[in-house]
Design an enzyme around this catalytic site. Structure first.
Site, PDB file in Angstrom:
ATOM      1  N   THR A  45      11.727  12.267  -4.918  1.00  0.00           N
ATOM      2  CA  THR A  45      12.506  12.561  -3.716  1.00  0.00           C
ATOM      3  C   THR A  45      12.370  14.032  -3.349  1.00  0.00           C
ATOM      4  O   THR A  45      12.991  14.513  -2.408  1.00  0.00           O
ATOM      5  CB  THR A  45      14.008  12.252  -3.956  1.00  0.00           C
ATOM      6  OG1 THR A  45      14.424  12.931  -5.144  1.00  0.00           O
ATOM      7  CG2 THR A  45      14.226  10.775  -4.147  1.00  0.00           C
ATOM      8  N   HIS A  50      14.856  18.451 -10.934  1.00  0.00           N
ATOM      9  CA  HIS A  50      15.824  19.522 -11.097  1.00  0.00           C
ATOM     10  C   HIS A  50      16.629  19.263 -12.368  1.00  0.00           C
ATOM     11  O   HIS A  50      16.392  18.266 -13.052  1.00  0.00           O
ATOM     12  CB  HIS A  50      16.716  19.648  -9.871  1.00  0.00           C
ATOM     13  CG  HIS A  50      17.375  18.364  -9.457  1.00  0.00           C
ATOM     14  ND1 HIS A  50      18.461  17.846 -10.114  1.00  0.00           N
ATOM     15  CD2 HIS A  50      17.072  17.484  -8.469  1.00  0.00           C
ATOM     16  CE1 HIS A  50      18.822  16.716  -9.546  1.00  0.00           C
ATOM     17  NE2 HIS A  50      17.989  16.455  -8.557  1.00  0.00           N
ATOM     18  N   HIS A  53      17.933  15.961 -13.644  1.00  0.00           N
ATOM     19  CA  HIS A  53      17.041  14.972 -14.256  1.00  0.00           C
ATOM     20  C   HIS A  53      16.861  15.189 -15.749  1.00  0.00           C
ATOM     21  O   HIS A  53      16.251  14.374 -16.435  1.00  0.00           O
ATOM     22  CB  HIS A  53      15.650  15.045 -13.604  1.00  0.00           C
ATOM     23  CG  HIS A  53      15.621  14.613 -12.177  1.00  0.00           C
ATOM     24  ND1 HIS A  53      15.372  15.486 -11.146  1.00  0.00           N
ATOM     25  CD2 HIS A  53      15.811  13.404 -11.607  1.00  0.00           C
ATOM     26  CE1 HIS A  53      15.412  14.822  -9.997  1.00  0.00           C
ATOM     27  NE2 HIS A  53      15.679  13.570 -10.243  1.00  0.00           N
ATOM     28  N   LYS A  87      25.077   6.235  -2.887  1.00  0.00           N
ATOM     29  CA  LYS A  87      24.782   7.188  -1.815  1.00  0.00           C
ATOM     30  C   LYS A  87      25.665   6.823  -0.617  1.00  0.00           C
ATOM     31  O   LYS A  87      25.836   5.640  -0.312  1.00  0.00           O
ATOM     32  CB  LYS A  87      23.312   7.099  -1.402  1.00  0.00           C
ATOM     33  CG  LYS A  87      22.327   7.386  -2.525  1.00  0.00           C
ATOM     34  CD  LYS A  87      22.233   8.871  -2.773  1.00  0.00           C
ATOM     35  CE  LYS A  87      21.108   9.254  -3.722  1.00  0.00           C
ATOM     36  NZ  LYS A  87      20.921   8.344  -4.856  1.00  0.00           N
ATOM     37  N   ARG A  91      19.245   7.051   3.773  1.00  0.00           N
ATOM     38  CA  ARG A  91      18.436   8.258   3.798  1.00  0.00           C
ATOM     39  C   ARG A  91      17.185   8.034   4.622  1.00  0.00           C
ATOM     40  O   ARG A  91      16.732   6.904   4.790  1.00  0.00           O
ATOM     41  CB  ARG A  91      18.059   8.658   2.371  1.00  0.00           C
ATOM     42  CG  ARG A  91      19.278   9.152   1.613  1.00  0.00           C
ATOM     43  CD  ARG A  91      18.924   9.631   0.250  1.00  0.00           C
ATOM     44  NE  ARG A  91      18.393   8.551  -0.566  1.00  0.00           N
ATOM     45  CZ  ARG A  91      17.799   8.743  -1.738  1.00  0.00           C
ATOM     46  NH1 ARG A  91      17.638   9.952  -2.187  1.00  0.00           N
ATOM     47  NH2 ARG A  91      17.363   7.733  -2.446  1.00  0.00           N
ATOM     48  N   GLN A 181      13.211  -2.001  -8.573  1.00  0.00           N
ATOM     49  CA  GLN A 181      13.416  -1.389  -9.878  1.00  0.00           C
ATOM     50  C   GLN A 181      13.529  -2.450 -10.972  1.00  0.00           C
ATOM     51  O   GLN A 181      13.052  -2.256 -12.082  1.00  0.00           O
ATOM     52  CB  GLN A 181      14.666  -0.495  -9.872  1.00  0.00           C
ATOM     53  CG  GLN A 181      14.832   0.241 -11.191  1.00  0.00           C
ATOM     54  CD  GLN A 181      15.883   1.332 -11.132  1.00  0.00           C
ATOM     55  OE1 GLN A 181      16.095   1.948 -10.100  1.00  0.00           O
ATOM     56  NE2 GLN A 181      16.540   1.576 -12.250  1.00  0.00           N
ATOM     57  N   ASP A 202      24.644   6.086 -12.786  1.00  0.00           N
ATOM     58  CA  ASP A 202      24.557   5.455 -11.470  1.00  0.00           C
ATOM     59  C   ASP A 202      23.489   4.348 -11.451  1.00  0.00           C
ATOM     60  O   ASP A 202      23.399   3.597 -10.495  1.00  0.00           O
ATOM     61  CB  ASP A 202      24.244   6.513 -10.397  1.00  0.00           C
ATOM     62  CG  ASP A 202      22.962   7.275 -10.689  1.00  0.00           C
ATOM     63  OD1 ASP A 202      22.570   7.378 -11.863  1.00  0.00           O
ATOM     64  OD2 ASP A 202      22.347   7.765  -9.727  1.00  0.00           O
ATOM     65  N   LYS A 237      30.045  20.559  -8.343  1.00  0.00           N
ATOM     66  CA  LYS A 237      28.864  19.797  -8.711  1.00  0.00           C
ATOM     67  C   LYS A 237      27.967  20.563  -9.681  1.00  0.00           C
ATOM     68  O   LYS A 237      27.681  21.729  -9.476  1.00  0.00           O
ATOM     69  CB  LYS A 237      28.080  19.467  -7.432  1.00  0.00           C
ATOM     70  CG  LYS A 237      27.169  18.285  -7.600  1.00  0.00           C
ATOM     71  CD  LYS A 237      26.617  17.850  -6.255  1.00  0.00           C
ATOM     72  CE  LYS A 237      25.667  16.683  -6.458  1.00  0.00           C
ATOM     73  NZ  LYS A 237      25.045  16.256  -5.222  1.00  0.00           N
ATOM     74  N   LYS A 240      24.084  23.150  -9.080  1.00  0.00           N
ATOM     75  CA  LYS A 240      23.926  23.878  -7.829  1.00  0.00           C
ATOM     76  C   LYS A 240      24.399  25.318  -8.023  1.00  0.00           C
ATOM     77  O   LYS A 240      25.378  25.571  -8.698  1.00  0.00           O
ATOM     78  CB  LYS A 240      24.771  23.246  -6.716  1.00  0.00           C
ATOM     79  CG  LYS A 240      24.395  21.820  -6.397  1.00  0.00           C
ATOM     80  CD  LYS A 240      23.238  21.753  -5.442  1.00  0.00           C
ATOM     81  CE  LYS A 240      22.895  20.299  -5.142  1.00  0.00           C
ATOM     82  NZ  LYS A 240      21.667  20.148  -4.390  1.00  0.00           N
ATOM     83  N   THR A 241      23.700  26.233  -7.409  1.00  0.00           N
ATOM     84  CA  THR A 241      24.181  27.606  -7.379  1.00  0.00           C
ATOM     85  C   THR A 241      24.290  27.976  -5.911  1.00  0.00           C
ATOM     86  O   THR A 241      23.949  27.179  -5.040  1.00  0.00           O
ATOM     87  CB  THR A 241      23.195  28.576  -8.052  1.00  0.00           C
ATOM     88  OG1 THR A 241      21.999  28.598  -7.276  1.00  0.00           O
ATOM     89  CG2 THR A 241      22.879  28.141  -9.455  1.00  0.00           C
TER      90      THR A 241
END
Length: 435
Positions: A45, A50, A53, A87, A91, A181, A202, A237, A240-241
RNA sequence: GCAGGGGUUCCCGAGUGGCCAAAGGGAUCAGACUGUAAAUCUGACGCGCAAGCUUCGGUGGUUCGAAUCCACCCCCCUGCACCA
């Protein structure tokens, strides 16, 4: 014959890495009694994985170290469809050539974490496009679709909000994701006798879907296990920064930034993260926690975590680069840096940019710093200036100097005639090279 | 399609002709305190060093003056209807 580490399941459990499993105790015995083949999927994606994962990716490695055979599946096919699980909204689809490019990148990235030369339990990387790509619709509908009950799928928690909520909705495309899947699992069972799928919590619905399908298509007995979603104690979350996602690709998140991310972990989370992300034995982690508790002041856990993770993802060299910068900026004095050190900082990934001396007067200092992405707006720089929070090569810049950028970067202030380390606030650094 | 409700600055959410760059909260940034923490306190928070400039779904209008009024358009929600 590969030796199996029978304590794997127990270790995972104690680390808090097991959210749900199928089969209960049966799975623990199953894993302890032989070398098994397992897989986890990663959908393309983006052009890099990141840190979100990392939990499943490192879990594959843990299984391999315990004697099992990991398969990393990169979703060249599923990435074309999009996983609707939990989600909020549909998307947009990425074009096939973009997804193909991302797939290649993820394959390379994933490959660094698992061992391909360990004999019987050597890892494999597969792409589900290889078996889904040429399948025709009718075969899919008859061979795969027939095994799924829409009634069941609608009731899955993972798509509930999309079905229930007015105005959200779910396209048939995304609704079908689960079938794809599930088919992957069945296919890997057939091809590689893969009997366990792991994934984030998830993925529970998708994993159980695959277990059912493997049973229906091949009478296969398979298992599933989910890993917890990483949460932070303050509710924000994870991963994230202020400057965005923390990527594994050093070109997108430098080893220095990566190191700093882990170093900034809250006390309330750091021991949990050590258990989740590092390969340090649980006893060692407990010892660190004990020591920190006994000692007053700054805990050591964050720097252990930062070192472990940076070495794991970016290697010894990446870690050294990150530590060099950190050392120079936060502990040592800038004066101790020689010319090659400054060059090295640039190479190590300290944010830097080059300015032309004769153009310095064209913009205000605030504008130059905003252009260098040290702040979001001139207002912020102005605020910092007013509080003496902006320094260049250690000298605080006053509010009045803002208009005269040339003076701020005056030649006599330069280090080695061209380097300026600008600091905004306590943590934001930028290396300017003026020529 | 009909009826009703709604689209405000990063997010939530006030605001119904001037006192509005727009309450309040969250997020974010900076300062103090500290451990490159947490909690707390302070300041900033559309853009600009400033003069000033640009915003309240879009376009056009009324008015000395509009986020606020009018017209048309776009999008979202709720109910009803339609579905050869």
């Amino acid at each position: 014959m590969t030796t199996i580490d029978a304590s794997l399941f127990d270790d995972l459990q104690k680390r808090g890495l097991i959210a749900q499993t199928t089969g209960g105790d049966v799975l623990a015995d199953y894993l302890a009694s032989g070398s098994r083949t397992l897989y986890s999927g990663f959908d393309p994606t983006a052009d890099s994985l990141h840190i979100g994962h990392l939990v499943p990716l490192l879990a594959l490695k843990r299984f391999q170290q315990a004697g099992h055979k990991p398969i990393a599946l990169v979703g060249g096919a599923t990435g074309l469809v999009g996983d609707p699980s939990f989600k909020a909204a549909e998307r947009k689809l990425n074009t096939p050539d973009i997804v193909a490019g991302w797939t290649d990148k993820l394959k390379a990235q994933v490959s660094r974490f698992i061992d391909f030369d360990s004999g019987e339990n050597a890892a494999e990387v597969v792409n589900n496009l290889d078996w889904v790509g040429d399948m025709n619709v009718l075969d899919f509908l008859r061979d795969v679709g027939k095994h799924f009950s829409v009634n069941n799928m609608i009731n899955k928690e993972s798509v509930k909000q999309r079905i229930d909520r007015e105005g959200a909705g779910i396209s048939f495309t995304e609704f079908t994701y689960m079938l794809l899947q599930s088919y992957d699992f069945a296919e890997l069972y057939k091809r590689h006798n893969c009997t366990l799928q792991i994934g984030g919590s998830d993925q529970w619905g998708n994993i159980t879907g695959g277990i059912d399908l493997a049973r229906r298509m091949y009478s296969g007995e398979t298992y599933g296990m989910t890993l917890p979603l990483v949460t932070k104690s303050d509710g924000t979350k994870f991963g994230k920064t202020e400057s965005g996602t923390v990527w594994l690709d050093p070109a997108k998140t430098s080893p220095y930034a990566f190191y700093q991310f882990w170093l900034a972990t809250a006390d309330a989370d750091v021991y949990k993260f050590l258990r989740y992300f590092t390969f340090l034995p649980l006893a060692d982690i407990a010892a660190i926690e004990e020591e920190d508790k006994a000692a007053q002041g700054r805990p050591q856990a964050q720097s252990v975590l930062a070192r472990e993770m940076t070495a794991l993802i970016h290697g010894e060299q990446g870690l050294q680069a990150a530590e060099r910068i950190t050392e120079a900026l936060f502990s040592g004095s800038l004066d101790q840096l020689d010319e090659s050190d400054l060059e090295q900082l640039k190479l190590d990934g300290l944010p830097s940019s080059e300015l032309a001396r004769d153009q310095l007067g064209d913009k205000t200092l605030t504008q130059w710093l905003v252009d260098a992405e040290m702040a979001a707006s001139g207002k912020q720089v102005k605020d910092a200036l007013g509080r003496g929070a902006v320094t260049i090569n250690g000298a605080a810049i006053s509010f009045e100097e803002n208009l005269d950028a040339a003076a701020c970067f005056a030649a006599e202030r330069a280090k080695f005639g061209r380097f300026y380390v600008a600091k905004l606030g306590k943590k934001k650094y930028h290396l300017f090279q003026v020529g």
